[in-house]
Write a protein that holds these residues in place. Structure first.
Motif, PDB file in Angstrom:
ATOM      1  N   GLY A 131     -54.497 -15.699   3.031  1.00  0.00           N
ATOM      2  CA  GLY A 131     -54.992 -14.450   2.457  1.00  0.00           C
ATOM      3  C   GLY A 131     -55.062 -13.286   3.422  1.00  0.00           C
ATOM      4  O   GLY A 131     -55.573 -12.229   3.075  1.00  0.00           O
ATOM      5  N   ASN A 132     -54.571 -13.462   4.644  1.00  0.00           N
ATOM      6  CA  ASN A 132     -54.634 -12.426   5.676  1.00  0.00           C
ATOM      7  C   ASN A 132     -56.075 -11.953   5.878  1.00  0.00           C
ATOM      8  O   ASN A 132     -56.356 -10.770   6.001  1.00  0.00           O
ATOM      9  N   CYS A 133     -56.992 -12.905   5.910  1.00  0.00           N
ATOM     10  CA  CYS A 133     -58.426 -12.639   6.054  1.00  0.00           C
ATOM     11  C   CYS A 133     -58.804 -12.682   7.532  1.00  0.00           C
ATOM     12  O   CYS A 133     -59.276 -13.704   8.040  1.00  0.00           O
ATOM     13  N   THR A 134     -58.610 -11.582   8.229  1.00  0.00           N
ATOM     14  CA  THR A 134     -58.789 -11.559   9.674  1.00  0.00           C
ATOM     15  C   THR A 134     -60.245 -11.738  10.105  1.00  0.00           C
ATOM     16  O   THR A 134     -60.505 -12.424  11.091  1.00  0.00           O
ATOM     17  N   ASN A 135     -61.192 -11.125   9.380  1.00  0.00           N
ATOM     18  CA  ASN A 135     -62.603 -11.283   9.751  1.00  0.00           C
ATOM     19  C   ASN A 135     -63.053 -12.723   9.571  1.00  0.00           C
ATOM     20  O   ASN A 135     -63.740 -13.286  10.426  1.00  0.00           O
ATOM     21  N   LEU A 136     -62.671 -13.320   8.462  1.00  0.00           N
ATOM     22  CA  LEU A 136     -63.010 -14.715   8.199  1.00  0.00           C
ATOM     23  C   LEU A 136     -62.365 -15.620   9.252  1.00  0.00           C
ATOM     24  O   LEU A 136     -63.006 -16.520   9.794  1.00  0.00           O
ATOM     25  N   LEU A 137     -61.119 -15.359   9.569  1.00  0.00           N
ATOM     26  CA  LEU A 137     -60.405 -16.152  10.572  1.00  0.00           C
ATOM     27  C   LEU A 137     -61.106 -16.076  11.925  1.00  0.00           C
ATOM     28  O   LEU A 137     -61.329 -17.100  12.569  1.00  0.00           O
ATOM     29  N   GLN A 138     -61.458 -14.871  12.342  1.00  0.00           N
ATOM     30  CA  GLN A 138     -62.145 -14.703  13.635  1.00  0.00           C
ATOM     31  C   GLN A 138     -63.467 -15.473  13.636  1.00  0.00           C
ATOM     32  O   GLN A 138     -63.817 -16.114  14.630  1.00  0.00           O
ATOM     33  N   HIS A 139     -64.193 -15.422  12.527  1.00  0.00           N
ATOM     34  CA  HIS A 139     -65.461 -16.155  12.424  1.00  0.00           C
ATOM     35  C   HIS A 139     -65.217 -17.661  12.550  1.00  0.00           C
ATOM     36  O   HIS A 139     -65.927 -18.357  13.280  1.00  0.00           O
ATOM     37  N   LEU A 140     -64.215 -18.156  11.866  1.00  0.00           N
ATOM     38  CA  LEU A 140     -63.907 -19.588  11.910  1.00  0.00           C
ATOM     39  C   LEU A 140     -63.456 -20.019  13.305  1.00  0.00           C
ATOM     40  O   LEU A 140     -63.771 -21.119  13.755  1.00  0.00           O
ATOM     41  N   LEU A 141     -62.736 -19.157  13.992  1.00  0.00           N
ATOM     42  CA  LEU A 141     -62.220 -19.490  15.322  1.00  0.00           C
ATOM     43  C   LEU A 141     -63.319 -19.539  16.390  1.00  0.00           C
ATOM     44  O   LEU A 141     -63.108 -20.117  17.450  1.00  0.00           O
ATOM     45  N   HIS A 142     -64.484 -18.964  16.100  1.00  0.00           N
ATOM     46  CA  HIS A 142     -65.604 -19.050  17.051  1.00  0.00           C
ATOM     47  C   HIS A 142     -66.068 -20.492  17.240  1.00  0.00           C
ATOM     48  O   HIS A 142     -66.621 -20.844  18.273  1.00  0.00           O
ATOM     49  N   ASN A 143     -65.841 -21.343  16.230  1.00  0.00           N
ATOM     50  CA  ASN A 143     -66.224 -22.755  16.321  1.00  0.00           C
ATOM     51  C   ASN A 143     -65.139 -23.600  16.967  1.00  0.00           C
ATOM     52  O   ASN A 143     -65.221 -24.825  16.971  1.00  0.00           O
ATOM     53  N   LYS A 144     -64.105 -22.947  17.478  1.00  0.00           N
ATOM     54  CA  LYS A 144     -62.996 -23.597  18.183  1.00  0.00           C
ATOM     55  C   LYS A 144     -62.323 -24.731  17.386  1.00  0.00           C
ATOM     56  O   LYS A 144     -62.181 -25.846  17.876  1.00  0.00           O
ATOM     57  N   PRO A 145     -61.894 -24.424  16.152  1.00  0.00           N
ATOM     58  CA  PRO A 145     -61.157 -25.450  15.402  1.00  0.00           C
ATOM     59  C   PRO A 145     -59.748 -25.598  15.958  1.00  0.00           C
ATOM     60  O   PRO A 145     -59.290 -24.767  16.753  1.00  0.00           O
ATOM     61  N   ASN A 146     -59.066 -26.620  15.550  1.00  0.00           N
ATOM     62  CA  ASN A 146     -57.681 -26.846  15.959  1.00  0.00           C
ATOM     63  C   ASN A 146     -56.794 -25.849  15.206  1.00  0.00           C
ATOM     64  O   ASN A 146     -56.636 -25.962  13.996  1.00  0.00           O
ATOM     65  N   VAL A 147     -56.216 -24.878  15.910  1.00  0.00           N
ATOM     66  CA  VAL A 147     -55.374 -23.873  15.252  1.00  0.00           C
ATOM     67  C   VAL A 147     -54.067 -24.480  14.751  1.00  0.00           C
ATOM     68  O   VAL A 147     -53.358 -23.850  13.974  1.00  0.00           O
ATOM     69  N   ASN A 148     -53.758 -25.686  15.182  1.00  0.00           N
ATOM     70  CA  ASN A 148     -52.563 -26.387  14.711  1.00  0.00           C
ATOM     71  C   ASN A 148     -52.917 -27.521  13.747  1.00  0.00           C
ATOM     72  O   ASN A 148     -52.142 -28.466  13.589  1.00  0.00           O
ATOM     73  N   SER A 149     -54.088 -27.416  13.100  1.00  0.00           N
ATOM     74  CA  SER A 149     -54.475 -28.464  12.155  1.00  0.00           C
ATOM     75  C   SER A 149     -53.482 -28.493  10.999  1.00  0.00           C
ATOM     76  O   SER A 149     -52.840 -27.497  10.682  1.00  0.00           O
ATOM     77  N   ARG A 150     -53.339 -29.648  10.387  1.00  0.00           N
ATOM     78  CA  ARG A 150     -52.305 -29.838   9.368  1.00  0.00           C
ATOM     79  C   ARG A 150     -52.906 -30.223   8.027  1.00  0.00           C
ATOM     80  O   ARG A 150     -53.910 -30.921   7.967  1.00  0.00           O
TER      81      ARG A 150
END
Length: 180
Positions: free
Chosen positions: A65-84
Motif C-alpha cells: 500500500g506504499n504506507c511509509t509511516n506504517l512501514l517506518q513504525h514496523l521497522l522500529h521493532n527490527k523485523p526481518n525485511v526479507n521475510s517471506r
C-alpha cells in the motif's frame, strides 16, 4: 468508529484506509479482517506481529500500500525485511509489483535483498514487469530505481509461466498485461 491512537503512536488511519482499498485486499473478507485487526492492535497496544492466511505480515501489506509511516513504525521493532509469505515473496517484491517507490527505498536502505527469489524464481523486478498494473503511476520510477540498485529480472517458470503462455496464446494477454 475510529479509535484514538495510543500516546506516542502515529495515526495510521489514512494508510490503513488506503490498504483496505488495495484490490487484492478489498476483494477478500479474511484479508480485510486481518488489516482491521492489525489497525486495532496498533492503536491500542502499538504493535502487531501476526500473519494472515497467506503468511504475510503487516510489513508485506505496508509495502503493498506504499504506507511509509506504517512501514517506518514496523521497522522500529527490527523485523526481518526479507521475510517471506507462503509463496516466498518478500515485502520488496510486493512494493515493486505495486510501484511503491518510497517503500522500496526504505526497504533497500534497511538491507532488503533486491534480487530475492520467490519459490518460482521470481524477483521483485520480475513482479514489477510481469504483474504490475501499467496504469499505476509509480512503476517506471520504481523499475529505474531497482535497476540502478542491481535488480535483475528472472525468468518465470512453473504456474506463472504457463499462465502467461495461455494468455498470450489466447490473445488475452494484451488486455490484461500490455507490457509483456
Amino acid at each position: 468508529m475510529r479509535m484514538k491512537p495510543t500516546p506516542g503512536c502515529l495515526d495510521f488511519g489514512p494508510e490503513f484506509d488506503r490498504l483496505k482499498d488495495v484490490k487484492e485486499i478489498s476483494l477478500n473478507a479474511k484479508l480485510v479482517a486481518f488489516v482491521e485487526k492489525a489497525q486495532s492492535s496498533l492503536q491500542t497496544r502499538g504493535h502487531f506481529k501476526q500473519r494472515d492466511c497467506h503468511k504475510r505480515s503487516l510489513l508485506h501489506y505496508a509495502a503493498m500500500g506504499n504506507c511509509t509511516n506504517l512501514l517506518q513504525h514496523l521497522l522500529h521493532n527490527k523485523p526481518n525485511v526479507n521475510s517471506r509469505d507462503q509463496w516466498g515473496r518478500t515485502p520488496l517484491s510486493w512494493a515493486a509489483e505495486y510501484g511503491s517507490l518510497d517503500v522500496a527505498k526504505i526497504l533497500l536502505e534497511r538491507g532488503a535483498n533486491v534480487n530475492a527469489l520467490d519459490y518460482e524464481d521470481g524477483t521483485p523486478l520480475t513482479y514489477l514487469i510481469h504483474a504490475g498494473d501499467p496504469r499505476m503511476t509509480g512503476l517506471a520510477a520504481t523499475e529505474a530505481y531497482l535497476r540502478d540498485r542491481g535488480a535483475k529480472e528472472a525468468k518465470l517458470r512453473g504456474i506463472k509461466l504457463a499462465w502467461i503462455w495461455v494468455l498470450t496464446y489466447s490473445r488475452l494477454l494484451r488486455y490484461i498485461r500490455p507490457r509483456i
